[in-house]
Scaffold this motif. Structure first.
Motif, PDB file in Angstrom:
ATOM      1  N   THR A  58       0.236 -23.858 -58.237  1.00 25.33           N
ATOM      2  CA  THR A  58      -0.674 -23.867 -57.102  1.00 25.33           C
ATOM      3  C   THR A  58      -1.727 -22.801 -57.279  1.00 25.33           C
ATOM      4  O   THR A  58      -1.439 -21.708 -57.786  1.00 25.33           O
ATOM      5  CB  THR A  58       0.095 -23.627 -55.789  1.00 25.33           C
ATOM      6  OG1 THR A  58       1.147 -24.578 -55.679  1.00 25.33           O
ATOM      7  CG2 THR A  58      -0.822 -23.769 -54.586  1.00 25.33           C
ATOM      8  N   ILE A  59      -2.941 -23.091 -56.857  1.00 20.89           N
ATOM      9  CA  ILE A  59      -4.020 -22.113 -56.847  1.00 20.89           C
ATOM     10  C   ILE A  59      -4.695 -22.143 -55.483  1.00 20.89           C
ATOM     11  O   ILE A  59      -4.654 -23.147 -54.772  1.00 20.89           O
ATOM     12  CB  ILE A  59      -5.054 -22.357 -57.979  1.00 20.89           C
ATOM     13  CG1 ILE A  59      -5.646 -23.780 -57.884  1.00 20.89           C
ATOM     14  CG2 ILE A  59      -4.419 -22.126 -59.335  1.00 20.89           C
ATOM     15  CD1 ILE A  59      -6.994 -23.871 -57.271  1.00 20.89           C
ATOM     16  N   GLY A  60      -5.295 -21.015 -55.110  1.00 20.70           N
ATOM     17  CA  GLY A  60      -6.053 -20.915 -53.871  1.00 20.70           C
ATOM     18  C   GLY A  60      -7.456 -20.434 -54.166  1.00 20.70           C
ATOM     19  O   GLY A  60      -7.734 -19.859 -55.225  1.00 20.70           O
ATOM     20  N   THR A  61      -8.348 -20.677 -53.243  1.00 20.81           N
ATOM     21  CA  THR A  61      -9.739 -20.265 -53.401  1.00 20.81           C
ATOM     22  C   THR A  61     -10.166 -19.443 -52.195  1.00 20.81           C
ATOM     23  O   THR A  61      -9.673 -19.640 -51.083  1.00 20.81           O
ATOM     24  CB  THR A  61     -10.673 -21.478 -53.544  1.00 20.81           C
ATOM     25  OG1 THR A  61     -10.613 -22.263 -52.356  1.00 20.81           O
ATOM     26  CG2 THR A  61     -10.266 -22.331 -54.736  1.00 20.81           C
ATOM     27  N   SER A  62     -11.095 -18.529 -52.423  1.00 22.29           N
ATOM     28  CA  SER A  62     -11.595 -17.690 -51.338  1.00 22.29           C
ATOM     29  C   SER A  62     -12.551 -18.438 -50.436  1.00 22.29           C
ATOM     30  O   SER A  62     -12.716 -18.090 -49.266  1.00 22.29           O
ATOM     31  CB  SER A  62     -12.295 -16.455 -51.916  1.00 22.29           C
ATOM     32  OG  SER A  62     -13.365 -16.844 -52.770  1.00 22.29           O
TER      33      SER A  62
END
Length: 527
Positions: free
Chosen positions: A311-315
């Protein structure tokens, strides 16, 4: 709704583990492995059978039987301690693996899985083809399985466990095509198919109500005082007269793309290639909807019923495929492909609306240039380790900003009002966590200082600006009598420069009182 029943889940897990251990050690099965297998648990000081495999069941052993009675009937048994926690965790992982058929899956008790196949049928020839594929794959993994599909969870559950199946599968579609079929099929099944407690099933049988069809003509009023609402509710749920909500393991997300691979893959290059193709499809869909992803998950379904997730998140919301694929590609090394990955799924778990951005004359967007850097740092170092200052609606210096994880949002305040730093008075680039007391020489109490001493070092003031008066916010003001209460909470700030060109931010606390010497503090430094 598809109901999958793993009839020998606990013992099949033991047999499967033994096969893997033998294959790893390259040894043949021992005589003990060929004996009837049972799992044993402690119940009220007695050793009882928790689960039995098909061989033990053919010998007359049943769950709940005491171990002593079981040994008297079958002296040679293979005994294993029951592991209900391990069985539950493994079943949850298996339900995740069933996500290759539908994103909507849920655990059903200790040996079943719910799958909502409403939108998955077009990927197969029919509901029957989907169910047969699921049962066959479960069998190759070493798990005996039966599956039924119906318009209601109750009907699917009853048929999967008690109905006559062909190749372990039966499809009931009591819609317009075959009206009343489910009602007729359920009528011949035992009342245990209504998912009733064992005591209720026994009481119904004593009354001569052995089949579900026996309840069709019964008046509800005589049943309620003895059995409560359970019998009527379960019957109505199975027939579709009452809705039965079932919560999936993970919230259903419609924004996903998936790809079934022709051959299992296991290399990082092949995974990255598949990721790039899926990301292009997902971002094209998000861009069409005017959305940007904030959190994306890649799920890799292995041939051994395990699911690997990254999983990755973005600002900030983004639908840039190259940027998002690069973030996920950095984590591909954590994926354990096992014996191979046969299906890849990319899902946007969190999305937000994206406002159009003004493009520069050179066709390059000059806004949000920091966001890709923040995303890369956060996904490498962890979201908690990449922080930023955001403004807060407060005129007190120590409360005017706060540190937040940049992946959790930038200065988002309730009501949509966004604080702004641009309208404030000049502020130092470095603010002390706790103001330092200083000694000050001033011509009159309300004038700026001529000289001050900080940490035993004297500083002669060459220029000064101020005062800027800042008072405590009344809703945060300490109680009367406490330090800083009342007029003592007022601060008069000065921007001063010493003879060496160093600039400081000083303040005097409280209003001038002849009987009390003024208290001065150093709070920050200007560039």
């Amino acid at each position: 709704m598809l109901s999958l029943w793993l009839s020998n889940w606990a013992t099949d897990r033991v047999h499967r583990r033994r096969r893997f251990e033998r294959s790893g050690a390259s040894v043949e099965a021992s005589p003990a492995d060929r004996l009837p297998l049972v799992t044993v648990a402690d119940l009220a000081g007695r050793r009882v059978l928790a689960a039995v495999d098909p061989a033990a069941a053919l010998a007359g052993l049943t769950p709940g039987m005491s171990l002593a009675d079981a040994r008297a009937r079958v002296p040679d048994l293979s005994l294993v301690d029951a592991d209900p926690e391990g069985d539950a965790l493994a079943l949850a992982r298996f339900a995740d693996w069933c996500g290759r058929y539908s994103p909507w899956t849920a655990v059903d008790g200790a040996d079943g899985v719910w799958i909502d196949v409403t939108g998955s049928v077009p990927l197969f020839e029919s509901e029957a083809a989907l169910a047969r594929d699921l049962v066959a794959r479960a069998a190759r993994l070493g798990f005996a399985a039966r599956a039924a599909v119906a318009d209601t969870p109750g009907a699917a559950w009853a048929v999967a466990r008690y109905g006559a199946l062909a190749e372990g599968v039966r499809i009931l579609m009591p819609g317009e095509a075959r009206p009343g079929e489910a009602r007729g099929v359920l009528a011949d099944l035992p009342v245990a198919g209504l998912r009733l407690a064992g005591e209720i099933v026994a009481d119904l049988k004593r009354l001569g109500l052995k089949r579900i069809g026996d309840l069709y003509g019964m008046a509800r009023a005589p049943l309620a005082p003895r059995f409560g609402e359970a019998v009527a509710r379960r019957l109505d749920q199975a027939l579709g007269l009452v809705e039965e909500p079932i919560s999936p393991r993970q919230p259903t997300q419609p924004r996903l793309v998936r790809r079934v691979l022709a051959e299992p893959i296991s290399t990082a290059e092949a995974i990255e290639h598949g990721l790039t193709q899926l990301m292009a499809l997902l971002c094209r869909r998000l861009e069409t909807e005017g959305l940007g992803a904030r959190r994306i998950e890649l799920a890799c379904y292995r041939v051994d019923a395990q699911v690997e997730r990254i999983t990755i998140g973005t600002s900030e919301p983004s639908h840039a495929p190259a940027h998002l694929a690069r973030l996920l590609a950095e984590k591909i090394g954590t994926i354990a492909p096992g014996f191979g990955i046969e299906l890849m799924q990319l899902e946007a778990h969190a999305v937000e609306a994206m406002a159009p951005r003004q493009q520069g004359l050179d066709a390059r967007a000059d806004q949000g240039a920091v966001a890709p850097l923040v995303d890369r740092l956060a996904n490498r170092l962890g979201a908690r380790n990449v922080l930023g200052l955001v403004p807060v609606d407060s005129h007190l210096p120590e409360r005017a900003a706060r540190l937040v994880s940049l992946l959790d949002g930038r200065s988002r305040q309730p009501g949509g009002k966004q604080p702004d730093w641009t309208s404030r008075q000049p502020r130092p680039i470095r603010l002390l966590a706790h103001p330092d007391p200083i000694e000050v020489m001033a011509p009159v109490p309300d004038d700026p200082p001529l000289m001050f001493r900080w940490r035993r070092v004297p500083h002669r003031v060459r220029r000064a600006e101020g005062p800027e008066r800042i008072a405590l916010e009344w809703w945060h003001e300490p109680p009367i009598g406490a330090e800083g209460a009342g007029t003592d909470g007022i601060r008069d700030y000065y921007r001063v420069e010493d003879e060496a060109g160093r600039r400081f931010w000083l303040y005097r606390r409280g209003l001038y009182r002849p009987e009390v010497p003024p208290a001065w503090f150093l709070h920050g430094f200007f560039p």
